[in-house]
Design a protein around this motif. Structure first.
Motif, PDB file in Angstrom:
ATOM      1  N   PRO A  11       0.756  -1.076   0.000  1.00  0.00           N
ATOM      2  CA  PRO A  11      -0.244   0.018   0.046  1.00  0.00           C
ATOM      3  C   PRO A  11       0.853   1.326   0.155  1.00  0.00           C
ATOM      4  O   PRO A  11       1.781   1.428   0.727  1.00  0.00           O
ATOM      5  N   GLY A  12       0.295   2.264  -0.810  1.00  0.00           N
ATOM      6  CA  GLY A  12       1.320   3.399  -0.857  1.00  0.00           C
ATOM      7  C   GLY A  12       0.077   4.719  -0.917  1.00  0.00           C
ATOM      8  O   GLY A  12      -0.904   4.598  -0.795  1.00  0.00           O
ATOM      9  N   ASP A  13       0.827   5.886  -0.927  1.00  0.00           N
ATOM     10  CA  ASP A  13       0.003   7.079  -0.948  1.00  0.00           C
ATOM     11  C   ASP A  13      -0.852   7.215  -2.388  1.00  0.00           C
ATOM     12  O   ASP A  13      -1.645   7.701  -2.158  1.00  0.00           O
ATOM     13  N   ALA A  14      -0.146   7.039  -3.289  1.00  0.00           N
ATOM     14  CA  ALA A  14      -0.618   7.285  -4.652  1.00  0.00           C
ATOM     15  C   ALA A  14      -1.133   5.904  -5.335  1.00  0.00           C
ATOM     16  O   ALA A  14      -2.119   5.623  -6.219  1.00  0.00           O
ATOM     17  N   ARG A  15      -0.309   4.505  -5.057  1.00  0.00           N
ATOM     18  CA  ARG A  15      -0.737   3.345  -5.741  1.00  0.00           C
ATOM     19  C   ARG A  15      -0.568   2.419  -4.877  1.00  0.00           C
ATOM     20  O   ARG A  15       0.092   2.372  -3.959  1.00  0.00           O
ATOM     21  N   ILE A  16      -1.201   1.163  -5.164  1.00  0.00           N
ATOM     22  CA  ILE A  16      -1.003   0.089  -4.510  1.00  0.00           C
ATOM     23  C   ILE A  16      -0.757  -1.124  -5.409  1.00  0.00           C
ATOM     24  O   ILE A  16      -1.270  -1.346  -6.348  1.00  0.00           O
ATOM     25  N   GLY A  17       0.438  -1.635  -5.031  1.00  0.00           N
ATOM     26  CA  GLY A  17       1.119  -2.885  -6.000  1.00  0.00           C
ATOM     27  C   GLY A  17       0.237  -4.190  -5.425  1.00  0.00           C
ATOM     28  O   GLY A  17       0.308  -4.262  -4.058  1.00  0.00           O
ATOM     29  N   VAL A 120       5.402   0.023 -12.621  1.00  0.00           N
ATOM     30  CA  VAL A 120       5.652  -1.260 -12.027  1.00  0.00           C
ATOM     31  C   VAL A 120       6.318  -1.330 -10.619  1.00  0.00           C
ATOM     32  O   VAL A 120       6.387  -2.469 -10.099  1.00  0.00           O
ATOM     33  N   VAL A 121       6.996  -0.321 -10.264  1.00  0.00           N
ATOM     34  CA  VAL A 121       7.815  -0.532  -8.967  1.00  0.00           C
ATOM     35  C   VAL A 121       6.792  -1.063  -7.803  1.00  0.00           C
ATOM     36  O   VAL A 121       7.374  -1.753  -7.114  1.00  0.00           O
ATOM     37  N   ASP A 122       5.700  -0.481  -7.653  1.00  0.00           N
ATOM     38  CA  ASP A 122       4.645  -0.778  -6.700  1.00  0.00           C
ATOM     39  C   ASP A 122       4.381  -2.422  -6.843  1.00  0.00           C
ATOM     40  O   ASP A 122       4.315  -3.116  -5.801  1.00  0.00           O
ATOM     41  N   GLN A 123       4.287  -2.745  -8.007  1.00  0.00           N
ATOM     42  CA  GLN A 123       3.975  -4.449  -8.168  1.00  0.00           C
ATOM     43  C   GLN A 123       5.227  -5.251  -7.741  1.00  0.00           C
ATOM     44  O   GLN A 123       5.268  -6.168  -7.234  1.00  0.00           O
ATOM     45  N   ALA A 124       6.447  -4.546  -8.237  1.00  0.00           N
ATOM     46  CA  ALA A 124       7.692  -5.245  -7.848  1.00  0.00           C
ATOM     47  C   ALA A 124       7.772  -5.093  -6.293  1.00  0.00           C
ATOM     48  O   ALA A 124       8.210  -6.329  -5.759  1.00  0.00           O
TER      49      ALA A 124
END
Length: 153
Positions: A11-17, A120-124
């Protein structure tokens, strides 16, 4: 090792991987990036159903010293909302120190730069969170991290 597909969440502020495992719990692979905000928990709950996940592993960002700051508070809140939505599927919080840094480094080494890497960094990072949890369970025989208790809030 318990059998069944698991989802890994960064979980992140802008995106969720989001990442998933194979049913044997051997390998984590990327799934998608979900935009943080309205509908994010609903989309992840859909993925839990679609993939017939037996568990969700959410990354808990701690400092190098192990303390928890504002990002950990946000991750705990997100995990609690998700746990309520996907119950009775269990949600676990697992230490994710440096996973985004590691994911960035790995993608840089693969020659991905700028927008391609950010996409793709959030998925990684989710893959690294989930793979660490899988490896920990395989080596210790114990489910990793801490279970998120479902409350009626």
């Amino acid at each position: 090792m318990r059998f069944g597909v698991r989802l890994g969440i960064d979980p992140g502020d802008a995106r969720i991987g989001v990442a998933t495992s194979d049913p044997s719990g051997f390998l984590a692979t990327p799934v998608e990036t979900v935009r943080t905000g309205r509908g994010d928990v609903r989309r992840i709950a859909q993925l839990v159903v679609e993939r017939e996940a037996v568990e969700v592993v959410v990354g808990l960002p701690r400092s190098l010293s192990g303390t928890e700051g504002p990002a950990a508070v946000k991750a705990r809140d997100f995990a609690a909302r998700l746990a309520r939505r996907v119950a009775p599927t269990p949600v676990r919080l697992c230490d994710e120190r440096l996973t985004t840094v590691s994911a960035e480094s790995m993608l840089r080494e693969q020659g991905r730069h700028g927008a391609k890497r950010r996409a793709v960094v959030d998925q990684a990072a989710a893959v690294l969170i989930l793979q660490t949890a899988l490896d920990t369970e395989r080596s210790s025989g114990q489910a990793p991290g801490e279970i998120v208790e479902v409350t009626d809030e």
